[in-house]
Design a protein around this motif. Structure first.
Motif, short mmCIF file in Angstrom:
data_model
loop_
_atom_site.label_atom_id
_atom_site.label_comp_id
_atom_site.label_asym_id
_atom_site.label_seq_id
_atom_site.Cartn_x
_atom_site.Cartn_y
_atom_site.Cartn_z
N PHE A 1 4.53 24.81 -8.98
CA PHE A 1 4.42 23.50 -8.35
C PHE A 1 4.07 23.66 -6.87
CE2 PHE A 1 6.02 19.71 -6.24
CZ PHE A 1 5.60 18.70 -7.09
N LYS A 2 2.91 23.12 -6.47
CA LYS A 2 2.46 23.20 -5.09
C LYS A 2 2.01 21.83 -4.61
CE LYS A 2 0.90 28.00 -5.52
NZ LYS A 2 2.12 28.51 -4.84
N VAL A 3 2.30 21.54 -3.35
CA VAL A 3 1.92 20.25 -2.78
C VAL A 3 0.40 20.07 -2.82
CG1 VAL A 3 1.87 18.86 -0.67
CG2 VAL A 3 3.98 20.04 -1.35
N ASP A 4 -0.35 21.13 -2.54
CA ASP A 4 -1.81 21.03 -2.56
C ASP A 4 -2.31 20.57 -3.93
OD1 ASP A 4 -1.99 21.80 0.05
OD2 ASP A 4 -2.54 23.88 -0.36
N SER A 5 -1.69 21.08 -4.99
CA SER A 5 -2.08 20.68 -6.34
C SER A 5 -1.78 19.21 -6.58
CB SER A 5 -1.36 21.54 -7.37
OG SER A 5 -1.66 22.90 -7.20
N VAL A 6 -0.66 18.75 -6.06
CA VAL A 6 -0.30 17.33 -6.20
C VAL A 6 -1.31 16.45 -5.48
CG1 VAL A 6 1.44 15.60 -5.64
CG2 VAL A 6 2.15 17.84 -6.48
N LEU A 7 -1.68 16.86 -4.28
CA LEU A 7 -2.63 16.06 -3.50
C LEU A 7 -4.00 16.02 -4.17
CD1 LEU A 7 -1.66 17.13 0.13
CD2 LEU A 7 -1.06 15.02 -1.08
N ARG A 8 -4.42 17.14 -4.75
CA ARG A 8 -5.70 17.13 -5.48
C ARG A 8 -5.62 16.21 -6.68
NH1 ARG A 8 -5.76 22.70 -4.30
NH2 ARG A 8 -4.86 23.20 -6.36
N GLU A 9 -4.51 16.27 -7.40
CA GLU A 9 -4.34 15.41 -8.58
C GLU A 9 -4.33 13.94 -8.19
OE1 GLU A 9 -4.09 14.41 -12.43
OE2 GLU A 9 -4.09 16.52 -11.82
N ALA A 10 -3.66 13.62 -7.09
CA ALA A 10 -3.53 12.24 -6.64
C ALA A 10 -4.75 11.76 -5.85
CB ALA A 10 -2.29 12.08 -5.77
N ARG A 11 -5.61 12.73 -5.43
CA ARG A 11 -6.76 12.42 -4.58
C ARG A 11 -6.31 11.74 -3.29
NH1 ARG A 11 -11.52 10.43 -8.82
NH2 ARG A 11 -11.45 12.31 -10.13
N LEU A 12 -5.30 12.37 -2.69
CA LEU A 12 -4.76 11.88 -1.43
C LEU A 12 -4.75 13.01 -0.41
CD1 LEU A 12 -1.73 9.76 -2.74
CD2 LEU A 12 -3.83 8.87 -1.71
N SER A 13 -4.60 12.65 0.85
CA SER A 13 -4.64 13.62 1.93
C SER A 13 -3.24 14.13 2.28
CB SER A 13 -5.24 12.97 3.18
OG SER A 13 -4.37 11.95 3.66
N THR A 14 -3.22 15.20 3.06
CA THR A 14 -1.95 15.72 3.56
C THR A 14 -1.22 14.68 4.38
OG1 THR A 14 -2.90 17.95 3.64
CG2 THR A 14 -0.89 17.56 4.92
N LYS B 1 0.83 -1.21 0.00
CA LYS B 1 0.00 0.00 0.00
C LYS B 1 0.86 1.26 0.00
CE LYS B 1 -3.67 2.33 2.59
NZ LYS B 1 -4.54 2.27 3.80
N ALA B 2 1.94 1.24 0.80
CA ALA B 2 2.82 2.41 0.88
C ALA B 2 3.49 2.68 -0.45
CB ALA B 2 3.87 2.20 1.98
N ARG B 3 3.94 1.64 -1.14
CA ARG B 3 4.59 1.83 -2.44
C ARG B 3 3.60 2.36 -3.48
NH1 ARG B 3 7.26 -3.04 -1.28
NH2 ARG B 3 5.85 -4.19 -2.64
N ALA B 4 2.38 1.84 -3.44
CA ALA B 4 1.36 2.31 -4.38
C ALA B 4 1.02 3.77 -4.13
CB ALA B 4 0.12 1.44 -4.28
N GLU B 5 0.93 4.15 -2.87
CA GLU B 5 0.62 5.53 -2.50
C GLU B 5 1.73 6.46 -2.94
OE1 GLU B 5 -1.56 7.01 1.35
OE2 GLU B 5 0.58 6.80 1.79
N ARG B 6 2.97 6.04 -2.78
CA ARG B 6 4.12 6.87 -3.20
C ARG B 6 4.13 7.03 -4.72
NH1 ARG B 6 9.76 6.95 -4.21
NH2 ARG B 6 10.86 8.43 -2.88
N ARG B 7 3.82 5.95 -5.42
CA ARG B 7 3.76 6.03 -6.89
C ARG B 7 2.69 7.02 -7.33
NH1 ARG B 7 4.67 0.37 -6.78
NH2 ARG B 7 2.41 -0.01 -6.95
N ARG B 8 1.54 7.02 -6.64
CA ARG B 8 0.48 7.98 -6.97
C ARG B 8 0.94 9.41 -6.78
NH1 ARG B 8 -4.95 6.29 -3.94
NH2 ARG B 8 -5.63 8.27 -4.86
N LEU B 9 1.69 9.66 -5.71
CA LEU B 9 2.20 11.00 -5.47
C LEU B 9 3.19 11.43 -6.54
CD1 LEU B 9 2.66 10.77 -1.60
CD2 LEU B 9 1.11 12.35 -2.78
#
Length: 232
Positions: free
Chosen positions: A64-77, A40-48
């Protein structure tokens, strides 16, 4: 040389924060299985990383902003901080991924040569392709202008990437020296000199949009390298 890969682009170790997937305490031992948490951790890192690349392609370095990355990846802080401590940690991980892929291309292209001289020429041509060929320069451009900003904080990681990218050239120069085909006496140092000279030119070509023709670029570098190592 990134493809961003290009310049001075081993695996990232210095930016792994608390909460990341645990490393195998015995790296020489082959793992027979992976835990669900590790998968799960590897998959989550790949998504980021995938999301970070898309955001960088769309908005460039300064957008480049972290918030934009998280929105794109649909992941949380929380997901972000499981793998990275800050934005630059994510950027250097992406740089390392891109340079690792570039190193694999260089190895494959270089291996196609049937003599040491042919392999050196193949390496140089493949490196220049990353900055001169439009479809490859687009990837290189992501980091070509700004990788130096990461260098002070992540020098060891970037050095490791450079060593990985130089490895096929070191092998070709060593083989040529042992066969008496080249006049070089220090393949590692000569490979580094060639890599940084050609890599800088390729990175500049990618960043500036190919302002110098490929023929002109080769005319600048090939005679010098030919004289320097006795390239056939």
């Amino acid at each position: 040389m990134t493809s961003a890969s290009i310049e001075a682009p081993s695996r990232l170790t210095s930016t792994t924060p608390r909460g990341a997937a645990p490393k195998d305490p015995s790296p020489c031992r082959v793992r027979e299985y992976n835990t669900a948490a590790e998968i799960k951790a590897r998959a989550e890192r790949r998504r980021l990383l995938t999301a970070a690349k898309l955001v960088l392609q769309r908005g460039g370095w300064w957008g480049f902003k972290v918030d934009s990355v998280l929105r794109e990846a649909r992941l949380s802080t929380r997901s972000f901080y499981r793998h990275f401590q800050k934005k630059n940690d994510l950027l250097v991980a992406l740089l390392e991924s891109e340079l690792g892929a570039a190193a694999e291309v260089l190895e494959r292209k270089t291996a196609a040569g049937d003599t040491p001289s042919a392999r050196v020429r193949a390496y140089i041509h493949a490196t220049l392709d990353m900055g001169c060929r439009t479809e490859l320069a687009k990837k290189s451009f992501l980091f070509a202008s700004h990788w130096r900003e990461l260098l002070p904080e992540y020098s060891q990681t970037i050095d490791n990437c450079a060593v990985q990218m130089q490895a096929p050239l070191v092998a070709a120069l060593t083989d040529g020296m042992q066969r008496g085909e080249f006049t070089c006496e220090d393949p590692v140092a000569d490979a580094a000199a060639i890599f940084f000279m050609v890599g800088h030119i390729a990175a500049d070509q990618a960043a500036l949009g190919g302002t110098t023709s490929r023929a002109e670029v080769e005319h600048m570098v090939m005679p010098l390298i030919t004289r320097g190592i006795g390239l056939h």
